[in-house]
Design an enzyme around this catalytic site. Structure first.
Site, PDB file in Angstrom:
ATOM      1  N   GLU A   1     -41.924  55.724   2.427  1.00 21.97           N
ATOM      2  CA  GLU A   1     -40.735  54.885   2.675  1.00 21.97           C
ATOM      3  C   GLU A   1     -39.669  55.677   3.413  1.00 21.97           C
ATOM      4  OE1 GLU A   1     -37.334  52.477   0.048  1.00 21.97           O
ATOM      5  OE2 GLU A   1     -38.906  53.626  -0.954  1.00 21.97           O
TER       6      GLU A   1
ATOM      7  N   ASP B   1     -38.060  49.263   3.219  1.00 12.43           N
ATOM      8  CA  ASP B   1     -36.981  48.765   2.369  1.00 12.43           C
ATOM      9  C   ASP B   1     -35.939  48.190   3.312  1.00 12.43           C
ATOM     10  OD1 ASP B   1     -34.360  48.790   1.072  1.00 12.43           O
ATOM     11  OD2 ASP B   1     -35.316  49.891  -0.567  1.00 12.43           O
TER      12      ASP B   1
END
Length: 414
Positions: A221, A255
């Site tokens: 991420e 995200d």
């Protein structure tokens, strides 16, 4: 208008709402444990550090595993749809006075979470915790030039791979294991390449831990910046995406709070699906920065869901929530956020995507705009109510009365 009337209206544009509801019941969304205790966890007493921050001091915060599980249970009871449990490694549960550091974590330290998940027919997703620890040295973990520090965090990552495989074997559901670090610098660095080379090597060492790729889905991420690391973040979007693209079995995780304010993840979803067999999402609501506000049924939330559905990618996208608001009732935050994403996905399933694509392919942009705007006024509320009715949960604000009772009877007595 009744559900039957709404169903008939949708049918006129080629949408089968019964099929949409049936499909929605199959889609799993991962519910994050850290909303319930402001990302504190159970393995340290210090503050939240490492580029993230929780604001607010609303009463009733969970402080023990039992309290956190009870709060999750209350929230789950008010949500429609299929859930997974999402854990951070800092939520290990130690018994009989035992404690081990994060590099020595074992499956047994999460046995109670497995018991919790299995009793509720939930799979489990997992996250190594590279923050809020005394070995986060100078805001660095996997990128640290101190090899002792870096080795500690590599061993933590390897331990989390083993724990993730344990989760998958116990629950029968693949475990998405997400690697995110907040490593970076507050001001302009003298070396941007070195930390990223060390980060690349660190992740490769973590992924050298043997695991079944059908059971464990490692992700990387990215983030644009964090509190205290405003000038430079090692795990940038370019770094994380390129790493995933060049390492077999590693997924990109986006995200939607981890990008520049004018970027939208809804546009990135189809871009990644053109190259990756699977991708993962952490769904949040940023306000000006990665503020992790509670997910709402807003424009970008709906657009993200639309892209998943219109790309026929509901079986290729791992969906997980990631927000933490300590300024409001935490159980209510869970319910609002989870239901907002459920609404977005069900709304996306109730759109005539093929008809809209056809208009675009035929360059009939006028009619495309007319139909897209008209659909916004369709009676989606009735479809949502029917979905909730079939899931035996309240569809309106009735659930909030349950939360208020729970707050008075349980949370405020802590």
């Amino acid at each position: 208008m009744s559900y039957q009337q709404a169903k008939q209206k949708y049918a006129k544009i080629g949408v089968d709402t019964d099929a949409a509801i049936a499909k929605m019941k199959e889609l799993s969304v991962s519910l994050h444990c850290w909303q319930g205790d402001d990302v504190t966890g159970f393995d340290h007493d210090g503050p939240l550090t490492g580029g993230i921050q929780t604001t607010g001091n609303y009463p009733g915060k969970a402080r023990t595993p039992e309290q956190l599980m009870a709060d999750m249970d209350k929230a789950i009871s008010l949500m429609p749809g299929k859930k997974k449990l999402n854990l951070h490694a800092s939520y290990a549960i130690f018994e009989d006075g035992e404690f081990v550091d994060r590099d020595k974590l074992e499956p047994k330290h999460f046995a109670k979470w497995v018991e919790f998940a299995k009793a509720r027919n939930m799979g489990i997703d997992f996250n190594p915790t590279f923050f809020s620890h005394d070995k986060v040295k100078d805001n660095l973990t996997l990128t640290s030039p101190d090899e002792e520090i870096r080795k500690f965090w590599i061993e933590h990552g390897k331990a989390c791979i083993r724990i993730s495989e344990y989760f998958a074997k116990e629950t029968g559901v693949p475990c998405v294991m997400n690697i995110w670090i907040g490593d970076g610098f507050k001001d302009i660095p003298a070396d941007r390449l070195g930390p990223r080379e060390r980060y690349k090597d660190s992740i490769e060492q973590i992924l050298s831990q043997p695991f079944d790729k059908t059971l464990v889905k490692p992700c990387v991420e990215s983030k644009v910046f964090g509190v205290g690391v405003e000038a430079y973040t090692a795990g940038s979007a370019e770094f994380s995406l390129t790493f995933a693209a060049t390492h077999d079995g590693c997924l990109p995780l986006m995200d939607n709070g981890h990008y520049h304010p004018t970027e939208v993840v809804s546009d990135k979803i189809p871009a990644l699906l053109a190259f990756f067999p699977e991708i993962a999402l952490h769904i949040t609501r940023p306000i000006r920065w990665d503020s992790d506000h509670v997910v709402l049924f807003d424009d970008e939330t709906r657009e993200m869901a639309k892209e998943i559905v219109r790309c026929n990618a509901t079986d290729r996208v791992y969906m997980a929530l990631d927000f933490f608001d300590a300024s409001i009732n935490r159980v209510s935050a869970w319910v609002v956020g989870f239901c907002s994403w459920q609404k977005a996905m069900l709304n996306a399933l109730c759109m005539p995507h093929e008809a809209l694509k056809k208009l675009q392919d035929e360059a009939n942009m006028t009619e495309l705009m007319v139909l897209q705007e008209d659909i916004k006024m369709y009676p989606f509320g009735e479809v949502w109510e029917e979905y909730c009715r079939q899931c035996n949960v309240p569809s309106g604000t009735e659930w909030f009365e349950e939360v208020k009772k729970y707050e008075q009877q349980v949370q405020l007595k802590r």
